[in-house]
Write a protein that holds these residues in place. Structure first.
Motif, mmCIF file in Angstrom:
data_model
loop_
_atom_site.group_PDB
_atom_site.id
_atom_site.type_symbol
_atom_site.label_atom_id
_atom_site.label_comp_id
_atom_site.label_asym_id
_atom_site.label_seq_id
_atom_site.Cartn_x
_atom_site.Cartn_y
_atom_site.Cartn_z
ATOM 1 N N PHE A 1 0.842 -1.188 0.000
ATOM 2 C CA PHE A 1 0.000 0.000 0.000
ATOM 3 C C PHE A 1 0.881 1.244 0.000
ATOM 4 O O PHE A 1 1.733 1.414 0.862
ATOM 5 C CB PHE A 1 -0.938 -0.029 1.210
ATOM 6 C CG PHE A 1 -1.823 -1.234 1.198
ATOM 7 C CD1 PHE A 1 -3.028 -1.208 0.534
ATOM 8 C CD2 PHE A 1 -1.429 -2.407 1.810
ATOM 9 C CE1 PHE A 1 -3.842 -2.333 0.479
ATOM 10 C CE2 PHE A 1 -2.236 -3.533 1.770
ATOM 11 C CZ PHE A 1 -3.438 -3.497 1.099
ATOM 12 N N TRP A 2 0.659 2.107 -0.993
ATOM 13 C CA TRP A 2 1.457 3.318 -1.190
ATOM 14 C C TRP A 2 0.710 4.520 -0.635
ATOM 15 O O TRP A 2 -0.440 4.746 -0.974
ATOM 16 C CB TRP A 2 1.737 3.506 -2.683
ATOM 17 C CG TRP A 2 2.583 4.698 -2.977
ATOM 18 C CD1 TRP A 2 2.160 5.898 -3.471
ATOM 19 C CD2 TRP A 2 3.987 4.805 -2.808
ATOM 20 N NE1 TRP A 2 3.227 6.752 -3.616
ATOM 21 C CE2 TRP A 2 4.360 6.102 -3.205
ATOM 22 C CE3 TRP A 2 4.970 3.934 -2.332
ATOM 23 C CZ2 TRP A 2 5.674 6.539 -3.153
ATOM 24 C CZ3 TRP A 2 6.279 4.378 -2.283
ATOM 25 C CH2 TRP A 2 6.620 5.664 -2.696
ATOM 26 N N ASN A 3 1.367 5.289 0.210
ATOM 27 C CA ASN A 3 0.780 6.499 0.762
ATOM 28 C C ASN A 3 1.176 7.670 -0.134
ATOM 29 O O ASN A 3 2.322 8.109 -0.133
ATOM 30 C CB ASN A 3 1.265 6.732 2.199
ATOM 31 C CG ASN A 3 0.533 7.862 2.868
ATOM 32 O OD1 ASN A 3 0.057 8.791 2.220
ATOM 33 N ND2 ASN A 3 0.434 7.784 4.181
ATOM 34 N N GLY A 4 0.236 8.136 -0.940
ATOM 35 C CA GLY A 4 0.502 9.220 -1.879
ATOM 36 C C GLY A 4 0.722 10.567 -1.219
ATOM 37 O O GLY A 4 1.301 11.469 -1.815
ATOM 38 N N ALA A 5 0.288 10.733 0.023
ATOM 39 C CA ALA A 5 0.482 12.012 0.720
ATOM 40 C C ALA A 5 1.932 12.187 1.155
ATOM 41 O O ALA A 5 2.451 13.307 1.166
ATOM 42 C CB ALA A 5 -0.437 12.096 1.928
ATOM 43 N N THR A 6 2.588 11.084 1.507
ATOM 44 C CA THR A 6 3.971 11.161 1.985
ATOM 45 C C THR A 6 4.972 10.535 1.008
ATOM 46 O O THR A 6 6.172 10.602 1.240
ATOM 47 C CB THR A 6 4.105 10.456 3.350
ATOM 48 O OG1 THR A 6 3.697 9.091 3.209
ATOM 49 C CG2 THR A 6 3.257 11.138 4.406
ATOM 50 N N ASN A 7 4.469 9.891 -0.047
ATOM 51 C CA ASN A 7 5.306 9.225 -1.049
ATOM 52 C C ASN A 7 6.224 8.162 -0.464
ATOM 53 O O ASN A 7 7.400 8.060 -0.826
ATOM 54 C CB ASN A 7 6.104 10.239 -1.871
ATOM 55 C CG ASN A 7 5.208 11.041 -2.782
ATOM 56 O OD1 ASN A 7 4.245 10.520 -3.334
ATOM 57 N ND2 ASN A 7 5.505 12.311 -2.922
ATOM 58 N N VAL A 8 5.671 7.377 0.454
ATOM 59 C CA VAL A 8 6.374 6.222 1.025
ATOM 60 C C VAL A 8 5.366 5.086 1.174
ATOM 61 O O VAL A 8 4.151 5.293 1.089
ATOM 62 C CB VAL A 8 7.009 6.539 2.404
ATOM 63 C CG1 VAL A 8 8.092 7.586 2.287
ATOM 64 C CG2 VAL A 8 5.962 6.959 3.407
ATOM 65 N N TRP A 9 5.875 3.883 1.390
ATOM 66 C CA TRP A 9 4.980 2.755 1.638
ATOM 67 C C TRP A 9 4.226 2.967 2.948
ATOM 68 O O TRP A 9 4.793 3.457 3.923
ATOM 69 C CB TRP A 9 5.766 1.444 1.699
ATOM 70 C CG TRP A 9 6.385 1.074 0.398
ATOM 71 C CD1 TRP A 9 7.711 1.070 0.098
ATOM 72 C CD2 TRP A 9 5.701 0.682 -0.789
ATOM 73 N NE1 TRP A 9 7.888 0.699 -1.214
ATOM 74 C CE2 TRP A 9 6.667 0.453 -1.780
ATOM 75 C CE3 TRP A 9 4.359 0.501 -1.128
ATOM 76 C CZ2 TRP A 9 6.346 0.054 -3.071
ATOM 77 C CZ3 TRP A 9 4.035 0.102 -2.416
ATOM 78 C CH2 TRP A 9 5.024 -0.114 -3.362
ATOM 79 N N ALA A 10 2.970 2.607 2.966
ATOM 80 C CA ALA A 10 2.122 2.786 4.151
ATOM 81 C C ALA A 10 2.326 1.594 5.090
ATOM 82 O O ALA A 10 1.484 0.709 5.204
ATOM 83 C CB ALA A 10 0.656 2.913 3.738
ATOM 84 N N THR A 11 3.462 1.562 5.758
ATOM 85 C CA THR A 11 3.805 0.417 6.603
ATOM 86 C C THR A 11 3.113 0.455 7.967
ATOM 87 O O THR A 11 2.848 -0.581 8.547
ATOM 88 C CB THR A 11 5.330 0.335 6.821
ATOM 89 O OG1 THR A 11 5.787 1.594 7.339
ATOM 90 C CG2 THR A 11 6.043 0.038 5.516
ATOM 91 N N ASN A 12 2.841 1.622 8.500
ATOM 92 C CA ASN A 12 2.194 1.750 9.809
ATOM 93 C C ASN A 12 0.815 2.374 9.673
ATOM 94 O O ASN A 12 0.413 3.206 10.480
ATOM 95 C CB ASN A 12 3.057 2.594 10.755
ATOM 96 C CG ASN A 12 4.359 1.915 11.077
ATOM 97 O OD1 ASN A 12 4.418 0.701 11.203
ATOM 98 N ND2 ASN A 12 5.410 2.689 11.191
ATOM 99 N N TYR A 13 0.071 1.947 8.663
ATOM 100 C CA TYR A 13 -1.223 2.534 8.348
ATOM 101 C C TYR A 13 -2.251 1.410 8.266
ATOM 102 O O TYR A 13 -2.063 0.452 7.514
ATOM 103 C CB TYR A 13 -1.115 3.242 6.992
ATOM 104 C CG TYR A 13 -2.209 4.221 6.696
ATOM 105 C CD1 TYR A 13 -2.086 5.554 7.045
ATOM 106 C CD2 TYR A 13 -3.372 3.817 6.055
ATOM 107 C CE1 TYR A 13 -3.084 6.467 6.764
ATOM 108 C CE2 TYR A 13 -4.380 4.726 5.773
ATOM 109 C CZ TYR A 13 -4.227 6.042 6.123
ATOM 110 O OH TYR A 13 -5.214 6.941 5.852
ATOM 111 N N ASN A 14 -3.313 1.500 9.063
ATOM 112 C CA ASN A 14 -4.364 0.477 9.005
ATOM 113 C C ASN A 14 -5.134 0.617 7.695
ATOM 114 O O ASN A 14 -5.604 1.702 7.369
ATOM 115 C CB ASN A 14 -5.323 0.616 10.183
ATOM 116 C CG ASN A 14 -4.666 0.252 11.487
ATOM 117 O OD1 ASN A 14 -3.789 -0.597 11.522
ATOM 118 N ND2 ASN A 14 -5.069 0.897 12.553
ATOM 119 N N VAL A 15 -5.239 -0.485 6.961
ATOM 120 C CA VAL A 15 -5.870 -0.475 5.651
ATOM 121 C C VAL A 15 -6.916 -1.576 5.584
ATOM 122 O O VAL A 15 -6.659 -2.705 5.987
ATOM 123 C CB VAL A 15 -4.826 -0.698 4.531
ATOM 124 C CG1 VAL A 15 -5.481 -0.784 3.186
ATOM 125 C CG2 VAL A 15 -3.796 0.410 4.550
#
Length: 72
Positions: free
Chosen positions: A50-64
């Protein structure tokens, strides 16, 4: 990152679709920020990142929350 496994097939599917879902605690804008990406497919599973477009990094600590569909 998420791994989805299946047991009724020994070959990789012809197609996999991943759909990102909005959680009840998220705004619509926040739900559109994280994008699912099909990372790899094998005979017994697939990996989604999952790619976090707001920070331009992988969403590793983001509940999806997401759904998926595979077609053989």
């Amino acid at each position: 990152m998420a791994e989805i496994r299946w047991t009724s097939h020994s070959t990789p599917p012809k197609a996999v679709v991943i759909t990102r879902l909005r959680q009840s605690s998220e705004s619509d804008l926040s739900a559109r920020t994280v994008t699912p990406i099909l990372w790899s497919i094998t005979g017994g599973s697939f990996w989604a990142r999952f790619w976090n477009g707001a920070t331009n990094v992988w969403a590793t600590n983001y509940n999806v929350a997401f759904t998926w569909m595979a077609i053989w």
